[in-house]
Design a protein around this motif. Sequence first.
Motif, short mmCIF file in Angstrom:
data_model
loop_
_atom_site.label_atom_id
_atom_site.label_comp_id
_atom_site.label_asym_id
_atom_site.label_seq_id
_atom_site.Cartn_x
_atom_site.Cartn_y
_atom_site.Cartn_z
N UNK A 261 0.84 -1.20 0.00
CA UNK A 261 0.00 0.00 0.00
C UNK A 261 0.87 1.25 0.00
N UNK A 262 0.51 2.22 -0.81
CA UNK A 262 1.24 3.49 -0.84
C UNK A 262 0.83 4.35 0.37
N UNK A 263 1.82 4.93 1.04
CA UNK A 263 1.54 5.79 2.20
C UNK A 263 2.32 7.09 2.08
N UNK A 264 1.81 8.11 2.76
CA UNK A 264 2.46 9.42 2.93
C UNK A 264 2.36 10.34 1.71
N UNK A 265 2.71 9.83 0.53
CA UNK A 265 2.71 10.69 -0.67
C UNK A 265 2.52 9.81 -1.90
N UNK A 266 2.27 10.44 -3.04
CA UNK A 266 2.09 9.69 -4.28
C UNK A 266 3.43 9.15 -4.77
N UNK A 267 3.38 8.04 -5.50
CA UNK A 267 4.57 7.49 -6.13
C UNK A 267 4.30 7.42 -7.63
N UNK A 268 5.32 7.73 -8.42
CA UNK A 268 5.12 7.84 -9.87
C UNK A 268 6.21 7.12 -10.63
N UNK A 284 11.40 3.51 -10.47
CA UNK A 284 10.09 2.92 -10.75
C UNK A 284 9.87 2.90 -12.26
N UNK A 285 9.64 1.70 -12.80
CA UNK A 285 9.45 1.55 -14.24
C UNK A 285 7.99 1.41 -14.63
N UNK A 286 7.16 0.85 -13.74
CA UNK A 286 5.74 0.66 -14.05
C UNK A 286 4.97 0.50 -12.75
N UNK A 287 3.69 0.89 -12.78
CA UNK A 287 2.83 0.80 -11.61
C UNK A 287 1.48 0.24 -12.03
N UNK A 288 0.98 -0.72 -11.28
CA UNK A 288 -0.37 -1.25 -11.48
C UNK A 288 -1.19 -1.03 -10.22
N UNK A 289 -2.45 -0.63 -10.41
CA UNK A 289 -3.38 -0.45 -9.29
C UNK A 289 -4.71 -1.08 -9.69
N UNK A 290 -5.70 -0.93 -8.82
CA UNK A 290 -7.04 -1.39 -9.16
C UNK A 290 -7.62 -0.63 -10.32
N UNK A 291 -7.03 0.52 -10.65
CA UNK A 291 -7.49 1.32 -11.79
C UNK A 291 -6.82 0.89 -13.09
N UNK A 292 -5.87 -0.06 -12.99
CA UNK A 292 -5.13 -0.51 -14.15
C UNK A 292 -3.69 -0.01 -14.09
N UNK A 293 -3.01 -0.02 -15.23
CA UNK A 293 -1.64 0.49 -15.30
C UNK A 293 -1.69 2.01 -15.31
N UNK A 294 -0.96 2.63 -14.38
CA UNK A 294 -1.03 4.08 -14.20
C UNK A 294 0.37 4.67 -14.17
N UNK A 295 0.43 5.98 -14.35
CA UNK A 295 1.70 6.69 -14.23
C UNK A 295 1.98 7.11 -12.79
N UNK A 296 0.92 7.22 -11.99
CA UNK A 296 1.08 7.66 -10.60
C UNK A 296 0.05 6.97 -9.71
N UNK A 297 0.50 6.49 -8.54
CA UNK A 297 -0.40 5.89 -7.55
C UNK A 297 -0.52 6.83 -6.37
N UNK A 298 -1.73 6.92 -5.85
CA UNK A 298 -2.03 7.87 -4.79
C UNK A 298 -1.91 7.24 -3.41
N UNK A 299 -1.73 8.04 -2.37
CA UNK A 299 -1.67 7.49 -1.01
C UNK A 299 -2.93 6.70 -0.67
N UNK A 300 -2.74 5.53 -0.07
CA UNK A 300 -3.86 4.67 0.29
C UNK A 300 -4.18 3.62 -0.74
N UNK A 301 -3.60 3.72 -1.94
CA UNK A 301 -3.87 2.73 -2.98
C UNK A 301 -2.98 1.50 -2.82
N UNK A 302 -3.56 0.33 -3.09
CA UNK A 302 -2.79 -0.91 -3.17
C UNK A 302 -2.15 -0.97 -4.54
N UNK A 303 -0.85 -1.26 -4.59
CA UNK A 303 -0.13 -1.19 -5.86
C UNK A 303 0.76 -2.42 -6.07
#
Length: 449
Positions: A261-268, A284-303
């Motif tokens: 889980x992302x905490x404190x600040x966004x990761x990109x 960081x080369x790639x990020x996946x979340x429940x929203x799909x493949x993203x450029x940035x994940x927000x605090x509180x998101x599982x990644x």
Amino acid sequence: MNTPSSSHDIHNRPLRFITCGSVDDGKSTLIGRLLYDSKALMVDQLDALGRARGAQSRNGQVDLSLVTDGLEAEREQGITIDVAYRYFATPKRKFIIADAPGHEQYTRNMVTGASKSDVAVVLIDVTKLDFTQERVALLPQTKRHTALAGLLRLQHIVVAVNKMDAIGFDATKFERVVRAFGELTASLEIVSFTAIPLSALEGDGVVAHTERTAWFQGPALLPHLESLALVEGHAGSHAHIAVQWVTRDNNDDHVRWVTGDVAEAAIAVGDEIRVFPSGASAVVAAIRTGRGTVQQALPGEAVAVRFDRQVDVARGDWIVAGSAAETSAPRQRAQATLAWLDTAPLTVGRRYVVRHGSRWLPARVTAISSRLDLQAGEWRDVGTTDAEDDWAAEPALAPTVNANDLVRAEVEFAQPLPLAAFAESTTLGSFVLVDPGTNATAAAGMIAA
């Protein structure tokens, strides 16, 4: 001065608040009233509540306190035992409520609920206070819950001065209660709070003010909660991920994804990260979340995060965004505030098990410096001697630290950890102590500055 929240505050997530205070101050009734008056209860829920075992009526109406008392034992005894969570929404905001038990023996439940909350609503029952004395004395559990809310750095504290109907909505007595609470928060170094007079039983001041609270110039409770602004993390903070698992890509066994889980600040994508405790760095080369493949994940998101190179990562490690120069080296000793939750007293020098993020490792309390005196609202020296440096040395019992005490202590970890002051990072600055003999949660810890 509280500023209204914008539509973008923390990405429109629900505001999480906990009701706390002493036993029978009206916490469950207040939540029931909020849900009832905001039309968040369905007709079938009210019907089922009225038929529930132990449902007593007040003035011919269903006891709204039973809305959150989900355990049969709670309804039979008329008390709250565990933290009950409820979700509701208004046209302006979504909310998640945690109803904390007021009994001292269930303080650990309150800590659990408060650790995930943004706001503490501290209820004070005016019928339990002695207004014949020059200074109004607040109840010990009111002080304890307020101290815990302050230590946990909840963003806002709201004082709900309840059962005002029992004292004729006396404005002078309300001001005396507010003054007493102000003295308490000043001694606990809590910067600000908002006080609201209300009657949870009859609804005055909960969703809207009535003629009986017309003398109060501030908002009612619900409009105030709707207006609170929230801030995620701290200025200059970096994203943190407590590694939960490392998986391989379905299409390529050589590609690994780190999850957490992302905490404190966004990761990109493109952010430089470091892995603790190894100290390895990557991008960081790639990020996946429940929203799909993203450029940035927000605090509180599982990644799931993929790096630009192979690095040694395992469950229990920390991923910290930011350059190497901006991240602190791991430490093995730290000063911390402990909320002691175990029925067994603290033993200085004894080996406990600590959970920091997703990592478990041995730890021990090597010294106790002070304990919070709830009556005086001051930290007082305890004066225990330091434990031996040898982990196998005989532990020394500290009889002054018992269940529900708040103490300042030095903690030594078996291995270095990436620690930060709790005031700067609630993720890196918090940990839990567990008794290895009973598996009971012994303490909640917060790293000091």
